[in-house]
Enzyme design. Structure first.
Site, PDB file in Angstrom:
ATOM      1  N   CYS A 162       0.955  -1.246  -0.001  1.00 23.70           N
ATOM      2  CA  CYS A 162      -0.145  -0.080  -0.032  1.00 23.70           C
ATOM      3  C   CYS A 162       0.955   1.296   0.073  1.00 23.70           C
ATOM      4  O   CYS A 162       1.656   1.515   0.975  1.00 23.70           O
ATOM      5  CB  CYS A 162      -0.792  -0.019   1.338  1.00 23.70           C
ATOM      6  N   PRO A 163       0.891   2.259  -1.146  1.00 22.05           N
ATOM      7  CA  PRO A 163       1.499   3.386  -1.282  1.00 22.05           C
ATOM      8  C   PRO A 163       1.201   4.291  -0.145  1.00 22.05           C
ATOM      9  O   PRO A 163       2.043   4.997   0.361  1.00 22.05           O
ATOM     10  CB  PRO A 163       1.535   3.579  -2.317  1.00 22.05           C
TER      11      PRO A 163
END
Length: 368
Positions: A162-163
């Site tokens: 997840c950025p």
């Protein structure tokens, strides 16, 4: 196609530090939005726009309650170390890696990996039926483990990278991630609904406060926008929890040794699936404290796949020349009494044992 490839660890790129800094840009953006929303709600809305002291106190108490849980779960999601594969147990020694490199064909490589993983608690296989092996990390992959190209390591029960949190979502922080989504959704809904009356006052020209009024307008729009985007993601991950799937497993079903692909292979029922992630202590379900079951290396599976857990293949049983005996006569166990026999065979086999322990004549009578 070969199972092996470049087994040497890839050298770190020269711009590795720059890449690590770039990974934090989405997190910095979220933190900046959160900081601005705190100012817009607490200062511009509660202190400059709300005239009632009682209403202001209620709004501030609820806001800080949701804000605390939201930030706590977000912090845990970001800074909880991801679960990695223990090298002592799963890493393949250099001598075995050399054998893999010198193997004549894919079947030979399969046998080498199967022999190494004979004592490991792994039941997942590749599409070709081979033991799952990471070429970059040079170790056998535990069940539900995958290699993250961004983090550069294999992550236990990897869900996705997840950025927005700058971290992989996996075994160690999956509960925190779901709580983060839930509390973020609750926080955004609360901010949007509580600021809605003052947003309407702005459009009716009744809200005072000069340029500060625009903070309330943007606060409502941003909170509503984030709430819309979060609701689908939160509901989807709750759905995955009830089925005991990761995002990767939802797109590609895990393959079990001897039984093939099955998306529901790890599903144990909705309650058990939920408890595997959130634990069995209800008081801790909604707190960002680690309560997940297991160690991230081995997971309960459905009954049809459990039959394949004990190794039965020739490749994993070792050389047949090590067997003892001549194949003609075999040692037997002396049964001193019927009670010893029943304890050996088990309660489920008592009836069958009684039939076969009768005399030939009684057996004939039973048949007729």
């Amino acid at each position: 196609m070969s199972l092996t490839g470049n087994y040497d660890q890839k050298s770190q790129p020269t711009c590795h530090c720059c890449f690590r800094l770039l990974r934090w840009i989405p997190v910095a953006f979220i933190v900046a939005v959160i900081g601005w929303s705190y100012f817009a709600y607490v200062v511009q809305l509660c202190f400059f726009s709300v005239t009632s002291i009682a209403e202001r106190a209620i709004l501030l108490i609820l806001f800080h309650l949701f804000f605390l849980m939201f930030m706590w779960s977000y912090y845990q999601t970001i800074f909880t170390p991801i679960g990695t594969v223990p090298p002592k147990q799963f890493r393949i020694p250099p001598s075995e890696v050399d054998k893999l490199n010198r193997a004549e064909n894919e079947e030979a490589q399969k046998r080498i990996l199967e022999a190494f993983a004979r004592e490991l608690p792994v039941v997942n296989r590749t599409i070709t039926g081979a033991v799952r092996y990471c070429e970059k990390c040079q170790h056998v992959k535990p069940d539900r483990c995958h290699h993250c190209s961004v983090c550069g390591v294999c992550v236990l029960k990897m869900d996705h990278h997840c950025p927005w949190v700058g971290n992989c979502i996996g075994f160690t922080n999956y509960k925190f991630f779901i709580l983060f989504l839930g509390y973020a959704l609750t926080f955004c809904l609360y901010v949007a609904l509580s600021s809605l009356p003052y947003f309407l006052q702005f459009w009716q020209g009744e809200l005072e406060g000069g340029m500060g009024r625009f903070h309330i307008v943007f606060l409502f729009f941003i909170a509503a926008m984030f709430a819309v985007s979060l609701v689908s993601l939160f509901v989807y991950h709750i759905y995955l929890v009830t089925l005991n799937r990761t995002t990767l497993e939802a797109f590609r079903a895990p393959i079990f040794r001897g039984t093939g692909p099955d998306k529901n292979g790890f599903s144990l029922g909705r309650l058990s699936n939920f408890q595997e992630v959130f634990g069995d202590q209800k008081v801790l379900w909604f707190l960002p404290i680690f309560t997940s079951f297991g160690d991230g290396l081995e997971y309960p599976i459905q009954a049809q796949h459990q039959r394949a857990r004990p190794s039965t293949s020739y490749a994993s049983m070792g050389e047949t020349s090590t067997s003892v005996g001549d194949g003609v006569s075999y040692p037997i166990r002396c049964m001193e009494d019927e009670e010893d026999t029943e304890s050996l065979l088990g309660a489920d086999s008592r009836q069958e044992f009684e039939i076969f322990s009768r005399s030939d004549a009684s057996i004939v009578d039973d048949i007729h």
